[in-house]
Design a protein around this motif. Sequence first.
Motif, PDB file in Angstrom:
ATOM      1  N   ASP A  31       0.848  -1.181   0.000  1.00  0.00           N
ATOM      2  CA  ASP A  31       0.000   0.000   0.000  1.00  0.00           C
ATOM      3  C   ASP A  31       0.887   1.235   0.000  1.00  0.00           C
ATOM      4  O   ASP A  31       1.563   1.522   0.982  1.00  0.00           O
ATOM      5  N   THR A  32       0.889   1.982  -1.104  1.00  0.00           N
ATOM      6  CA  THR A  32       1.792   3.124  -1.217  1.00  0.00           C
ATOM      7  C   THR A  32       1.381   4.285  -0.325  1.00  0.00           C
ATOM      8  O   THR A  32       2.134   5.249  -0.203  1.00  0.00           O
ATOM      9  N   SER A  33       0.210   4.222   0.302  1.00  0.00           N
ATOM     10  CA  SER A  33      -0.188   5.283   1.228  1.00  0.00           C
ATOM     11  C   SER A  33       0.480   5.129   2.584  1.00  0.00           C
ATOM     12  O   SER A  33       0.435   6.054   3.404  1.00  0.00           O
ATOM     13  N   ILE A  34       1.092   3.979   2.842  1.00  0.00           N
ATOM     14  CA  ILE A  34       1.765   3.726   4.107  1.00  0.00           C
ATOM     15  C   ILE A  34       3.266   3.892   3.905  1.00  0.00           C
ATOM     16  O   ILE A  34       3.848   3.240   3.039  1.00  0.00           O
TER      17      ILE A  34
END
Length: 261
Positions: A41-44
Amino acid sequence: MGISGVANTGNGGGGSSGVNSSTDQGGAGGSGIVIVRYKYDTSIPIPLMLSGCQLWFDANDGPKDGSGNTPSSGGSITTWLDRSGNNRHAITGSSPTYITGVLNSKPVVRFSSSQYLTYSSYSPGNIPMTYVMVERNLSGSTGAAPFSWGSTSSRSSGIVFQNNSGMQPFSPQAFNNTSGRYWIYRQNNTGSGDDGLMNGTSLTPTANDTGNIAAPFDIGRRNASGIYCAGDLAEIIVYNRAITDNERSLLASYLHNKYAL
């Protein structure tokens, strides 16, 4: 976004948060090469994908002056915000300096031989740990204790890294690199099997320390003996476990790409 590579052996396995992996055996014919493909997950932020992150200090997002603002280059730092989510912010003992455009055009926190930051209320106890650091020595300087635990610790009296005939406990790796290095140091707390990684090179420590780890957590000095750092620190990450080989590879890739090390 993903990472592909040849799987590591040893600790391996999971333990990550926000990271999924799949494997194949290299197709028909059975080449014997196991390919691991990571999807995450690139948001993390990558350091938070690994479970157990207890402290995370990043010079790119965290140093603050007395007004709570990011200092201008050359300005004093009174607080280095912890990005782990635990709000263990390090406050000034004697203010270091914020310097921009140093490692791959990213900022650093610069310490002289008398400056440090501290967080006084986190004592991990008698457990395995992993330490991550990005540092750069200042030209001609020799003194160094980039960060440490309190004087009551029985794990080498609080030493994590210290310049003592090299970067202890990885002597004789000299603390003289002015281009920058990343370090990943796993402590199993079993008396054996500790290891390190420095800019992609595997290292074996000169000791495998065990015992309790106690507050405070000091950045820029060794609390027990007043040995100070003379150099730049760009990032420090602390986990309350020995991370796996695959997780270490993920962190190494993150540091290499971020700082061009």
